[in-house]
Design a protein around this motif. Structure first.
Motif: not given
Length: 189
Positions: A37-46, A11-17, A133-145
């Motif tokens: 719970g498949l990925l950790q929120f802070p690592l998704v943002v990073i 997941g993390y590699a796919a997110l970077v790419i 800022v962009w990563a935090l915003l869109f990851t949070t929207l996905g988390y809430i979604g």
């Protein structure tokens, strides 16, 4: 191996790419995966911020090196390009951070900024700030979604079965209708 273990492993590699260029969709999905719970929120943002930052850095330096040649190919948009370059000169901080949030501008924006010869010492920190800022915003929207999507994902298998049956029924109706039209044409001849 099921889809959840594949997401957890790659997941993390796919997110970077996936976030190297236009990454809003992949970022939202990363937020949903974090909610599940498949990925950790802070690592998704990073991961997403890193991918977005690297992609924009590459486009910026490409724009610094070949921006003039690339932009000349868009002669129809000369006025818009000129306007954007004026905006970059007037408000570089706002433009660099804001480009990331302009739909359809994520690829051309860093090229324009690079072609405008904005110094890297200004672009790089602003690009990092914008990416975080962009990563935090869109990851949070996905988390809430994920709250909305979670019940649907748990019954995805059932939805797929219903979809297959629906496609099969529609196919049978269309094929029967076509067959009846063909039969009526032959009778009319």
């Amino acid at each position: 191996m099921d889809i959840n273990s594949i997401i957890a492993q790659y997941g993390y590699a796919a997110l970077v790419i996936g976030s190297l260029a236009e990454g809003e969709t992949i970022t939202l999905l990363g937020g949903v995966a974090a909610h599940q719970g498949l990925l950790q929120f802070p690592l998704v943002v990073i991961s997403v911020a890193l991918g977005g930052m690297i992609g924009d850095q590459l486009l910026f330096f490409l724009g610094r090196r070949y921006g003039g040649k690339i932009l000349r190919r868009f002669s129809r948009h000369r006025a818009k390009i000129h306007y954007a370059q004026k905006m970059i000169q007037r408000r570089p901080y706002l433009f660099v951070v804001g480009t990331r949030f302009m739909y359809g501008f994520r690829v051309i924006g860093p090229l324009l900024i690079g072609a405008s010869h904005l110094p890297p010492k200004i672009f790089i920190p602003l690009n990092i700030l914008g990416a975080v800022v962009w990563a935090l915003l869109f990851t949070t929207l996905g988390y809430i979604g994920g709250e909305v999507v979670a019940p649907w994902l748990h019954s995805l298998d059932q939805h797929i079965k219903h979809g297959v049956w629906l496609v099969l029924i529609v196919g049978i109706v269309v094929a029967t209708r076509w067959w009846m039209k063909q039969r009526n044409k032959r009778k009319a001849q």
